[in-house]
Design a protein around this motif. Structure first.
Motif, PDB file in Angstrom:
ATOM      1  N   GLU A 164       0.849  -1.052   0.005  1.00  0.00           N
ATOM      2  CA  GLU A 164       0.049   0.164   0.045  1.00  0.00           C
ATOM      3  C   GLU A 164       1.441   1.128   0.329  1.00  0.00           C
ATOM      4  OE1 GLU A 164      -2.949   1.746  -0.689  1.00  0.00           O
ATOM      5  OE2 GLU A 164      -3.441  -0.157   0.066  1.00  0.00           O
ATOM      6  N   SER A 207      -7.263  -2.418  -3.855  1.00  0.00           N
ATOM      7  CA  SER A 207      -5.806  -1.743  -3.004  1.00  0.00           C
ATOM      8  C   SER A 207      -4.624  -2.383  -4.909  1.00  0.00           C
ATOM      9  CB  SER A 207      -5.474  -2.758  -2.449  1.00  0.00           C
ATOM     10  OG  SER A 207      -5.203  -3.989  -1.826  1.00  0.00           O
ATOM     11  N   LEU A 212      -9.230   0.065   3.247  1.00  0.00           N
ATOM     12  CA  LEU A 212      -8.043   0.587   2.071  1.00  0.00           C
ATOM     13  C   LEU A 212      -7.723  -0.750   1.150  1.00  0.00           C
ATOM     14  CD1 LEU A 212      -4.927   2.363   3.746  1.00  0.00           C
ATOM     15  CD2 LEU A 212      -6.431   3.298   2.095  1.00  0.00           C
ATOM     16  N   TYR A 213      -8.543  -1.781   1.665  1.00  0.00           N
ATOM     17  CA  TYR A 213      -8.069  -3.586   1.511  1.00  0.00           C
ATOM     18  C   TYR A 213      -8.611  -2.628  -0.374  1.00  0.00           C
ATOM     19  CZ  TYR A 213      -8.649  -7.604  -0.680  1.00  0.00           C
ATOM     20  OH  TYR A 213      -8.481  -8.651  -1.434  1.00  0.00           O
ATOM     21  N   GLY A 217      -3.583   6.695   3.124  1.00  0.00           N
ATOM     22  CA  GLY A 217      -2.971   5.810   2.147  1.00  0.00           C
ATOM     23  C   GLY A 217      -2.089   6.900   1.124  1.00  0.00           C
ATOM     24  N   GLU A 225      -3.291   0.378  -6.796  1.00  0.00           N
ATOM     25  CA  GLU A 225      -1.585   0.201  -7.186  1.00  0.00           C
ATOM     26  C   GLU A 225      -1.245   1.023  -9.053  1.00  0.00           C
ATOM     27  OE1 GLU A 225       2.533   0.880  -6.338  1.00  0.00           O
ATOM     28  OE2 GLU A 225       0.798   0.903  -5.549  1.00  0.00           O
TER      29      GLU A 225
END
Length: 695
Positions: A131, A273, A269-270, A323, A277
């Motif tokens: 992350e 994610s 945030l999962y 994040g 990214e």
């Protein structure tokens, strides 16, 4: 919103992965933007003390701590077949290598690694990502098989640690880790009371995990890379937290997560994610721009270098926006795995890492951030990688501050950010004032107008190895690149004074530079050798050692040199110092030359600047070659860049080493990922994309 750009994909198959040594020697690396990282060998074995899945920056971007060392996996099928995917080397010389038999493919999409294991008719893939802006690592397992295939049982054993990343752990049966179930799919890990607390989480319902907390020490992991580096200790123990077991039907996936953050933050945030990214990296390439070359392989190399550059630019997390990074702080990690942020490396690296890649706001933030740490007219050489306050750096450098002028000038020229120029002008003026009247380590303008520096037992230039009280390449006096940079600083200040100062200041700085130009070539030209002296000693005696520093001087201040002499010197550098991956630090015919970078720490440090090849001076060399060779020199510069097609995947996949052996086959050594190595190759790429007159 920047448009998505297709990320480069690199694939290594069994033709390489079937070679045990190559798979154990090559590495993957991820960075999280705040100083933390993850990495291991392609085999899955940790081969360095620095390897781990969660190497967290507990005081970003420093205080890096190994928390989750690795995950060892085992797969069972209902027909009784069992596949161990774990690969480890042990202190007693034995090894567990079963996982190498099943590793069928390694892929890197952008910078993210995916490992594919062929298990009979099924394929299990493992993808790892971090992350950005958080100390969180995700490991996703995916069962690829026909829908009619039977499910598999996946057993994952987390091997934990809790230590500074420069150290090793010695286990004790009297010191077990504490593992506590926080929720049904989250477990809290604590090595000892008041140790950093972190969490293991599992995701993807309806897949269910069964935690078997049969924990205990695993003894005697051997780290081959530490042994090769001559480290006295090359092994350690890790604590197995137990086994996490789940059943995966074909097409199902599950994600194992380790994080230092609260469970609510990780859950937030999962979702998305991985896609986030990948989109972030696509955005970096879009920011890099549609720069192409007639050779597609060089275009792809440049894209991979732009993504490699991202791993060095770091900040601090924004507590209000998980994040994300705070907007007002950036710095540069000099190299992975063991370097922190160094002033010299940052200023040399910044043009390639940030200017070439279009990261203008971050570049401005770095330049502004470092202005806060100027002390007695000097930038810090490095910040300790510890809990020491960030402002308490080491100031033992003469060149970091001078490279600051170079970075500021390149930024202001390209960005025309007058506001930053106005802010930094008094800082730069103060630096010049300190250097004229004298600052630390006898750094002072001499009577002839050149900058002199150095004291016994102190290393001040980039050739900075010190063994005990022995400075291997002391260069006390007036090193050639230092005075080319000092001249350039005067020219830069004259230009800035025209915008932000007074006519008297313009005249003052112009005369400062003019004094250097008046004596420079007369002092440094070595007629007998046909090149330039490396240094004028404190006693006035010149040092005729043939080193790459004259190429740096030729690049930063070409107007100091007669073209015919410059071309003669470059020919000598090419003949004696140029290799496929950089410039040797010393002429091989010199009695002090070391043909190998091997052995214990003293042997390696003795060779570090006495022959060992460095990629970063290739950037200045390329600029000088184009400056004094013109259009006909373009093929030579293109060849410098193309050489790295053969090495970018040899050590850390997608990265460039700090240094290389000075003799064939020029094996990569030192750090597997170095900021200024990547940066200067990006600057060479930019040179190839500029009109001749601008290059």
């Amino acid at each position: 919103m920047l448009p998505n750009t297709v990320l480069p994909r690199t694939t290594l198959d069994r033709s390489m992965l079937g070679d045990r040594e190559q798979t154990l020697e090559r590495e993957w690396l991820l960075a999280n933007g705040i100083g933390g990282f993850a990495g291991a060998s392609l085999s899955g074995a940790n081969t360095r003390r620095y390897h781990g899945l969660l190497v967290a920056a507990l005081q970003p971007p420093l205080d890096r701590t190994v928390l989750l060392g690795k995950l060892d996996e085992e797969v069972d099928f209902s027909d009784g077949q069992t596949f161990s995917l774990a690969v480890n080397e042990w202190r007693d010389g034995s090894a567990s290598l079963d996982g190498l038999k099943y590793l069928s493919k390694f892929e890197q999409l952008g910078t993210l690694p995916t490992f594919s294991y062929q298990l009979g008719p099924a394929t299990l893939t493992k993808t790892i990502w971090l992350e950005h802006g958080q100390n969180t690592v995700y490991v996703r397992y995916n069962h690829l098989a026909e829908q009619t295939a039977p499910p598999l049982e996946l057993r994952v054993r987390p091997l934990a640690n809790c230590r500074d990343y420069h150290a090793e752990t010695r286990g004790s049966i009297e010191r077990p880790f504490k593992i506590t179930a926080e929720t049904g799919d989250c477990w809290q890990v604590e090595a000892w009371p008041e140790a950093p607390v972190w969490r293991l989480l599992t995701f993807e319902r309806p897949v269910q995990w069964r935690a078997e907390l049969n924990s205990g020490w695993y003894w005697g992991f051997h780290y081959r890379q530490e042994a090769a580096r001559g480290q006295v200790v090359a092994d350690e123990d890790m604590y197995c937290l137990g086994s996490w077991v789940t059943s995966l039907a074909p097409g199902q996936s599950v994600t194992f997560v380790a994080s230092t953050h609260p469970v609510e933050t990780v859950r937030l945030l999962y979702n998305g994610s991985l896609e986030r990214e990948l989109d972030r990296q696509s955005g970096l390439l879009a920011q890099f721009g549609e720069q192409t070359h007639p050779r597609p392989d060089l275009t792809r190399l440049a894209q991979r270098l732009a993504l490699a550059a991202d791993q060095f630019v770091v900040g601090r997390p924004d507590p209000a926006q998980p994040g994300h990074l705070l907007p007002d702080y950036r710095t540069v990690i000099a190299g992975y795995h063991w370097f922190s942020d160094w002033g010299r490396d940052t200023m040399i690296s910044l043009p390639g890492l940030a200017f070439v890649t279009g990261r203008w706001q971050e570049a401005a933030t770095v330049l502004a951030s470092f202005s806060n740490f100027v002390s007695q007219g000097m930038l810090p050489n490095r910040f300790p990688d510890s809990a020491q306050p960030l402002g308490e750096g080491d100031y033992n450098t003469v060149d970091a501050t001078l490279w600051y002028f170079d970075a500021v000038d390149k930024y202001l020229t390209a960005s025309r950010n007058a506001e930053l120029g106005r802010k930094l002008y008094p800082v730069l003026a103060g630096i010049i004032e300190w250097h004229i009247r004298g600052t630390r380590f006898s750094i002072k303008v001499a009577e002839d107008g050149l900058l002199s520096s150095g004291e016994p037992g102190i290393q001040l230039t980039w050739m900075d190895v010190k063994i005990g009280e022995w400075v291997v390449t002391p260069r006390r006096g007036k090193p050639i690149e230092i005075n080319a940079l000092w001249y350039r600083a005067g020219r830069i200040m004259a230009g800035l004074a025209g915008q932000f100062g007074t006519p008297d200041e313009v005249d003052f700085y112009a005369r400062l530079a003019g004094r250097v130009r008046l004596v420079f070539e007369k002092l440094y030209w070595y007629e007998e050798g046909g090149y330039f002296y490396d240094n004028i000693g404190e006693d006035g005696q010149p040092d005729a050692s043939l080193r790459p520093n004259q190429a740096i001087a030729l690049a930063v201040a070409p107007e100091l040199f007669r073209p015919e002499r410059a071309r003669s010197a470059l020919a000598k550098v090419k003949e004696k110092l140029l290799t496929p991956y950089g410039l040797r630090t010393l002429d091989p015919t010199d009695p002090a030359y070391h043909p190998h970078y091997q052995g214990d720490r003293i042997a390696r440090d003795s060779a570090y600047h006495q022959g060992t090849v460095w990629p970063w001076p290739l950037g200045p060399y390329a600029r000088a070659v184009l400056q004094f060779g013109g259009l006909q020199a373009r093929p030579e510069v293109e060849a410098l860049l193309a050489s790295f097609l053969s090495t970018i995947d040899k050590d850390a996949v997608g990265q460039i080493n700090e240094i290389y052996e000075p003799e064939p086959p020029f094996a990569g050594v030192g750090c597997v990922a170095q900021a200024w190595s990547v940066s200067e190759l990006l600057e060479i790429w930019q040179l190839l994309n500029l009109p001749v007159e601008d290059a």
